[in-house]
Design an enzyme around this catalytic site. Structure first.
Site, PDB file in Angstrom:
ATOM      1  N   SER A 255       0.841  -1.195   0.000  1.00  0.00           N
ATOM      2  CA  SER A 255       0.000   0.000   0.000  1.00  0.00           C
ATOM      3  C   SER A 255       0.868   1.233   0.000  1.00  0.00           C
ATOM      4  O   SER A 255       2.006   1.222   0.471  1.00  0.00           O
ATOM      5  CB  SER A 255      -0.867   0.020   1.249  1.00  0.00           C
ATOM      6  OG  SER A 255      -0.028   0.275   2.358  1.00  0.00           O
ATOM      7  N   LYS A 256       0.263   2.311  -0.515  1.00  0.00           N
ATOM      8  CA  LYS A 256       1.064   3.522  -0.681  1.00  0.00           C
ATOM      9  C   LYS A 256       1.430   4.180   0.643  1.00  0.00           C
ATOM     10  O   LYS A 256       2.276   5.049   0.680  1.00  0.00           O
ATOM     11  CB  LYS A 256       0.358   4.498  -1.612  1.00  0.00           C
ATOM     12  CG  LYS A 256      -1.002   4.923  -1.176  1.00  0.00           C
ATOM     13  CD  LYS A 256      -1.603   5.834  -2.239  1.00  0.00           C
ATOM     14  CE  LYS A 256      -3.092   5.985  -2.023  1.00  0.00           C
ATOM     15  NZ  LYS A 256      -3.847   6.183  -3.229  1.00  0.00           N
ATOM     16  N   ARG A 257       0.779   3.769   1.725  1.00  0.00           N
ATOM     17  CA  ARG A 257       1.157   4.333   3.017  1.00  0.00           C
ATOM     18  C   ARG A 257       2.544   3.849   3.434  1.00  0.00           C
ATOM     19  O   ARG A 257       3.273   4.532   4.107  1.00  0.00           O
ATOM     20  CB  ARG A 257       0.162   3.926   4.108  1.00  0.00           C
ATOM     21  CG  ARG A 257      -1.228   4.398   3.884  1.00  0.00           C
ATOM     22  CD  ARG A 257      -1.447   5.838   4.356  1.00  0.00           C
ATOM     23  NE  ARG A 257      -2.577   6.374   3.628  1.00  0.00           N
ATOM     24  CZ  ARG A 257      -2.457   7.157   2.563  1.00  0.00           C
ATOM     25  NH1 ARG A 257      -1.274   7.544   2.135  1.00  0.00           N
ATOM     26  NH2 ARG A 257      -3.520   7.572   1.926  1.00  0.00           N
TER      27      ARG A 257
END
Ligand code: GLU
Length: 479
Positions: A255-257
């Site tokens: 995920s981009k987090r």
């Protein structure tokens, strides 16, 4: 087994920045097509009118081409099964849906959004699976036609069988069984006449003569619904192959987090496309001799599905960097120089940067220190600097987190749109003022408290680089 000529596809939705997962799935589709003398199709699934954008579609072509994928058919290259953009196929879906109504495999549902919401709430309260209760299944034909004629809005739903099971046969996973009673009467056509993902996807895969659906694991739960649709239409199913999801180091879904995931970031960070593809090829698959560095031709000649492992491959950035280093170091110097000029010191970027810093220059050689943050992903800002005057660490963390989420949604990365996000944030939060938010954004984006004009600077840096700076700042400030 399928005896038709191999035809495979990827079907990205143009709703954001092209994801590394799309390149991953695309690679395996392309290799399988090439190995079998088949065709690889790119279809744009833009049925979600509110979220799809032209910018995102263009970025998909640009990023997938950069990484080295080539498709035989698609909206941009044409082909005999077009159009390849779902928004241009609305009538096809409507005609097919009408056939299902006629054969009584589907029905009109007039339930209001309100009623459906109440139903879902009730089911949640009773801890039941949330699904449509089938109220409109049994409406009398006269009622259906009079309500249709009087203009009552309706959706069209598939009539799922009341009993029995649906078996998904996955080439990598074997049989997966679903109780039909667990499966919702899915909506096929929305009240505005546009299709849902399920209908459009199945109709297109059939009409485009797709033989193997190779996609990510997260689509497994949709597959029984698709199989029901194939059955309702009386069509032959394709072979299903669900690839393992890429994972962060902690095994959560990538995920981009936690990781950079946009292909534009990897390009900006100076990864070579050949290293990228080699790395993606190793996500779940391996060469028979466990060789780690290999090219597409080698992969194609050795490829087979039985060398796929399903235990979630970890997208390990250090490994990617190691591999990229191998490729970089073996490039002839002139080739390497050309790539640095083309990718790091891209002509248009250099022009933008010169315009932005000219005002602050006294000597030519100041270009390097004044502009370094535009050209590298390696900027690490210490905690002390990330907490500007008048804020504490917790507040700075919250503002950076919120802003990064809002900035993620900016599809057209222009200074005016970036500024609007920051100003709207200040307007809707009493505990921060404009000066603080602009200063904090400047420090996060550039690593400095003095820089050229903030919004133009962020525009020139590009979205992928800005997002990476926000992600790094969050990691530094993590409570
Ligand atoms: N539009 C879907 C996506 O965004 C396609 C999934 C599939 O391959 O069926 O990935």
């Amino acid at each position: 087994m399928n005896s038709r000529p191999v035809r495979v596809r990827i079907a990205p939705s143009p709703t954001g920045d092209p994801h590394v997962g799309t390149a991953y799935i695309g690679l395996f589709n392309m290799i399988f097509a090439r190995q079998n003398g088949g065709s690889f199709v790119l279809r744009i699934e833009d049925t979600d009118q509110t979220r799809s954008t032209k910018e995102s579609e263009e970025a998909i072509y640009r990023s997938l081409r950069w990484v080295g994928l080539t498709w035989d058919e698609g909206p941009d290259v044409g082909g005999p099964f077009g159009p390849y953009r779902q928004s241009e196929r609305t009538e096809i879906y409507q005609t097919h849906c009408a056939k299902l109504l006629e054969s009584q495999h589907a029905y009109r549902c007039f339930c209001s959004a309100d009623r459906l919401e109440r139903l879902r709430e009730e089911q949640r309260r009773m801890k039941l699976p949330t699904k449509y209760d089938g109220r409109c299944r049994e409406l009398a034909a006269e009622e259906v036609s009079s309500r249709t004629q009087s203009g009552d809005p309706f959706v069209i739903r598939l009539k799922t069988p009341d009993d029995g099971i649906t078996v998904v046969n996955d080439l990598l996973r074997g049989e997966i069984q679903y109780e039909n009673t667990q499966i919702d009467d899915q909506v096929l056509l929305k009240s505005d006449g546009f299709p849902t993902y399920h209908l459009a996807n199945v109709v297109d895969d059939h009409l485009m003569e797709i033989t193997h659906v190779i996609r990510a694991e997260e689509w497994i739960p949709s597959t029984p619904k698709h199989i029901m649709l194939y059955n309702a239409f009386g069509w032959e199913q394709p072979t299903f192959i669900h690839m393992p999801l890429l994972r962060n180091a902690d095994r959560s879904k990538i995920s981009k987090r936690k990781n950079p995931v946009s292909l534009e970031f990897f390009r900006k960070a100076g990864f070579l496309p050949e290293a990228m593809l080699n790395f993606l090829a190793m996500m779940g698959w391996s060469m028979p001799n466990d060789q780690e560095k290999f090219c597409l031709d080698e992969m194609r000649s050795q490829f087979s599905w039985d060398r796929m492992s399903l235990s979630g491959p970890v997208f390990n950035l250090e490994k990617l960097e190691w591999l990229n280093g191998l490729y970089l170091r073996e490039l002839p110097v002139n080739d390497l120089k050309a790539r640095i000029l083309a990718e790091v010191f891209r002509e248009e970027l250099v022009t933008e940067v010169v315009k932005l810093i000219q005002e602050r220059m006294r000597r030519l050689d100041e270009f390097v220190p004044l502009s370094s943050f535009f050209f590298t992903t390696d900027v690490q800002t210490p905690v002390e600097q990330l907490v500007p005057k008048g804020m504490d660490k917790k507040l700075a963390h919250r503002v950076i987190r919120d802003l990064s989420e809002h900035l993620d949604n900016v599809t057209s990365w222009k200074s005016g749109n970036i500024e609007a996000v920051l100003r709207a944030y200040v307007d809707s939060h009493d505990d921060v003022n404009i000066k603080q938010v602009f200063m904090l954004s400047r420090i996060v984006a550039t690593g400095r408290s003095a820089s050229p004009p903030l919004f133009e600077t962020m525009e020139a840096m590009g979205k992928a680089l800005c997002q990476d700076r926000f992600r790094r700042a969050l990691a530094t400030l993590r409570p």
